[in-house]
Design an enzyme around this catalytic site. Structure first.
Site, PDB file in Angstrom:
ATOM      1  N   ASP A  77      43.059  76.048  48.657  1.00 21.85           N
ATOM      2  CA  ASP A  77      42.991  76.337  50.088  1.00 21.85           C
ATOM      3  C   ASP A  77      44.148  77.271  50.464  1.00 21.85           C
ATOM      4  O   ASP A  77      45.264  77.128  49.974  1.00 21.85           O
ATOM      5  CB  ASP A  77      43.081  75.023  50.889  1.00 21.85           C
ATOM      6  CG  ASP A  77      42.638  75.195  52.328  1.00 21.85           C
ATOM      7  OD1 ASP A  77      41.576  74.654  52.689  1.00 21.85           O
ATOM      8  OD2 ASP A  77      43.342  75.890  53.101  1.00 21.85           O
ATOM      9  N   ILE A  78      43.855  78.215  51.355  1.00 25.36           N
ATOM     10  CA  ILE A  78      44.856  79.211  51.762  1.00 25.36           C
ATOM     11  C   ILE A  78      45.960  78.577  52.611  1.00 25.36           C
ATOM     12  O   ILE A  78      47.061  79.118  52.713  1.00 25.36           O
ATOM     13  CB  ILE A  78      44.149  80.370  52.511  1.00 25.36           C
ATOM     14  CG1 ILE A  78      44.917  81.663  52.389  1.00 25.36           C
ATOM     15  CG2 ILE A  78      43.869  80.013  53.966  1.00 25.36           C
ATOM     16  CD1 ILE A  78      44.129  82.887  52.837  1.00 25.36           C
ATOM     17  N   ASN A 100      34.031  68.174  56.282  1.00 30.15           N
ATOM     18  CA  ASN A 100      34.014  68.262  57.740  1.00 30.15           C
ATOM     19  C   ASN A 100      32.674  68.842  58.176  1.00 30.15           C
ATOM     20  O   ASN A 100      32.177  69.782  57.551  1.00 30.15           O
ATOM     21  CB  ASN A 100      35.151  69.163  58.236  1.00 30.15           C
ATOM     22  CG  ASN A 100      36.519  68.554  57.967  1.00 30.15           C
ATOM     23  OD1 ASN A 100      36.677  67.329  58.029  1.00 30.15           O
ATOM     24  ND2 ASN A 100      37.492  69.383  57.673  1.00 30.15           N
ATOM     25  N   GLY A 129      35.663  69.183  62.781  1.00 30.91           N
ATOM     26  CA  GLY A 129      36.715  70.142  62.446  1.00 30.91           C
ATOM     27  C   GLY A 129      36.280  71.212  61.467  1.00 30.91           C
ATOM     28  O   GLY A 129      37.119  71.850  60.828  1.00 30.91           O
ATOM     29  N   GLN A 130      34.975  71.434  61.353  1.00 27.12           N
ATOM     30  CA  GLN A 130      34.503  72.468  60.422  1.00 27.12           C
ATOM     31  C   GLN A 130      34.761  73.849  61.000  1.00 27.12           C
ATOM     32  O   GLN A 130      34.418  74.115  62.163  1.00 27.12           O
ATOM     33  CB  GLN A 130      33.000  72.289  60.141  1.00 27.12           C
ATOM     34  CG  GLN A 130      32.482  73.244  59.077  1.00 27.12           C
ATOM     35  CD  GLN A 130      31.034  72.973  58.668  1.00 27.12           C
ATOM     36  OE1 GLN A 130      30.356  72.145  59.260  1.00 27.12           O
ATOM     37  NE2 GLN A 130      30.575  73.688  57.660  1.00 27.12           N
ATOM     38  N   HIS A 143      31.888  72.682  52.006  1.00 21.22           N
ATOM     39  CA  HIS A 143      33.012  72.642  51.068  1.00 21.22           C
ATOM     40  C   HIS A 143      33.596  71.243  51.074  1.00 21.22           C
ATOM     41  O   HIS A 143      33.711  70.603  52.114  1.00 21.22           O
ATOM     42  CB  HIS A 143      34.086  73.669  51.436  1.00 21.22           C
ATOM     43  CG  HIS A 143      34.436  73.702  52.890  1.00 21.22           C
ATOM     44  ND1 HIS A 143      33.652  74.340  53.835  1.00 21.22           N
ATOM     45  CD2 HIS A 143      35.468  73.152  53.573  1.00 21.22           C
ATOM     46  CE1 HIS A 143      34.192  74.199  55.023  1.00 21.22           C
ATOM     47  NE2 HIS A 143      35.286  73.472  54.907  1.00 21.22           N
ATOM     48  N   LEU A 144      33.959  70.793  49.896  1.00 19.75           N
ATOM     49  CA  LEU A 144      34.587  69.485  49.746  1.00 19.75           C
ATOM     50  C   LEU A 144      36.079  69.720  49.568  1.00 19.75           C
ATOM     51  O   LEU A 144      36.508  70.379  48.615  1.00 19.75           O
ATOM     52  CB  LEU A 144      33.996  68.769  48.524  1.00 19.75           C
ATOM     53  CG  LEU A 144      34.522  67.369  48.220  1.00 19.75           C
ATOM     54  CD1 LEU A 144      34.309  66.428  49.397  1.00 19.75           C
ATOM     55  CD2 LEU A 144      33.836  66.820  46.975  1.00 19.75           C
ATOM     56  N   HIS A 145      36.867  69.219  50.536  1.00 17.55           N
ATOM     57  CA  HIS A 145      38.325  69.310  50.400  1.00 17.55           C
ATOM     58  C   HIS A 145      38.773  68.275  49.360  1.00 17.55           C
ATOM     59  O   HIS A 145      38.342  67.118  49.415  1.00 17.55           O
ATOM     60  CB  HIS A 145      39.016  68.965  51.723  1.00 17.55           C
ATOM     61  CG  HIS A 145      38.787  69.935  52.838  1.00 17.55           C
ATOM     62  ND1 HIS A 145      39.725  70.882  53.205  1.00 17.55           N
ATOM     63  CD2 HIS A 145      37.739  70.094  53.687  1.00 17.55           C
ATOM     64  CE1 HIS A 145      39.258  71.580  54.238  1.00 17.55           C
ATOM     65  NE2 HIS A 145      38.054  71.125  54.555  1.00 17.55           N
TER      66      HIS A 145
HETATM   67  P1  5GP Z   1      37.108  73.338  57.390  1.00 15.40           P
HETATM   68  O1  5GP Z   1      38.043  73.362  58.563  1.00 15.40           O
HETATM   69  O2  5GP Z   1      35.885  74.193  57.640  1.00 15.40           O
HETATM   70  O3  5GP Z   1      36.765  71.959  56.910  1.00 15.40           O
HETATM   71  O4  5GP Z   1      37.921  73.959  56.173  1.00 15.40           O
HETATM   72  C1  5GP Z   1      38.018  75.330  55.955  1.00 15.40           C
HETATM   73  C2  5GP Z   1      39.190  75.517  55.035  1.00 15.40           C
HETATM   74  O5  5GP Z   1      39.126  76.811  54.497  1.00 15.40           O
HETATM   75  C3  5GP Z   1      40.540  75.385  55.741  1.00 15.40           C
HETATM   76  O6  5GP Z   1      41.303  74.344  55.137  1.00 15.40           O
HETATM   77  C4  5GP Z   1      41.164  76.766  55.566  1.00 15.40           C
HETATM   78  O7  5GP Z   1      42.557  76.721  55.346  1.00 15.40           O
HETATM   79  C5  5GP Z   1      40.421  77.325  54.377  1.00 15.40           C
HETATM   80  N1  5GP Z   1      40.286  78.774  54.377  1.00 15.40           N
HETATM   81  C6  5GP Z   1      39.920  79.558  55.433  1.00 15.40           C
HETATM   82  N2  5GP Z   1      39.870  80.840  55.051  1.00 15.40           N
HETATM   83  C7  5GP Z   1      40.196  80.870  53.730  1.00 15.40           C
HETATM   84  C8  5GP Z   1      40.318  81.930  52.780  1.00 15.40           C
HETATM   85  O8  5GP Z   1      40.099  83.112  53.059  1.00 15.40           O
HETATM   86  N3  5GP Z   1      40.702  81.592  51.517  1.00 15.40           N
HETATM   87  C9  5GP Z   1      40.941  80.292  51.159  1.00 15.40           C
HETATM   88  N4  5GP Z   1      41.296  80.072  49.905  1.00 15.40           N
HETATM   89  N5  5GP Z   1      40.833  79.276  52.032  1.00 15.40           N
HETATM   90  C10 5GP Z   1      40.463  79.552  53.298  1.00 15.40           C
END
Ligand code: 5GP
Ligand code: ZN
Length: 121
Positions: free
Chosen positions: A29-30, A86, A92-93, A99-101
């Protein structure tokens, strides 16, 4: 399709890929929320958990299994870790490709922060 994670799957945007096979990829994750914070995503575009079809059930099961394999590889399968999907706004998506964190490497609290909820529990 203008999907950030499809672009990562298609190598149009770089990512630190830590695992890949014919069905899924996993990358860091970034904006990590733990010493290890990886995202396991299907190569196939599925927007939300609500869009998982019967035919996708084994794919989603595979995502969970891959999370466990990565945890083992990184050495925190026994100490433990967290996996999160999420879904939509209240979940919080922010990226609409499932995607699975996978979060590991430190103890984590539970339940999640109450102040982020829009309505009291
Ligand atoms: P969500 O909030 O949809 O459950 O999670 C999205 C995740 O994607 C966040 O934790 C966010 O930091 C990560 N993310 C968003 N943009 C990028 C990206 O360009 N590269 C990577 N590696 N992660 C990303
Ligand atoms: Zn996508």
């Amino acid at each position: 399709m203008d999907c950030l994670f499809c672009k990562i799957v298609n190598n149009e945007i770089p990512a630190e890929i830590i695992y890949e096979d014919d069905q899924v990829i996993a990358f860091n994750d970034i904006n990590p929320q733990a010493p290890t914070h990886a995202l396991i995503i299907p190569r196939k575009h599925i927007a939300t958990l609500n869009d998982i079809a019967d035919e996708d059930a084994s794919l989603v099961g595979h995502m969970v299994q891959v999370a466990g394999k990565i945890a083992k590889q990184l050495g925190f399968d026994s100490t433990g870790y967290r996996t999160v999907f999420n879904c939509n706004e209240h979940g919080g998506q922010t990226v609409y490709h499932i995607h699975l964190h996978l979060l590991g490497g430190k103890p984590m609290g539970w339940p999640p922060y109450q102040e982020t909820l829009k309505t009291p529990v």
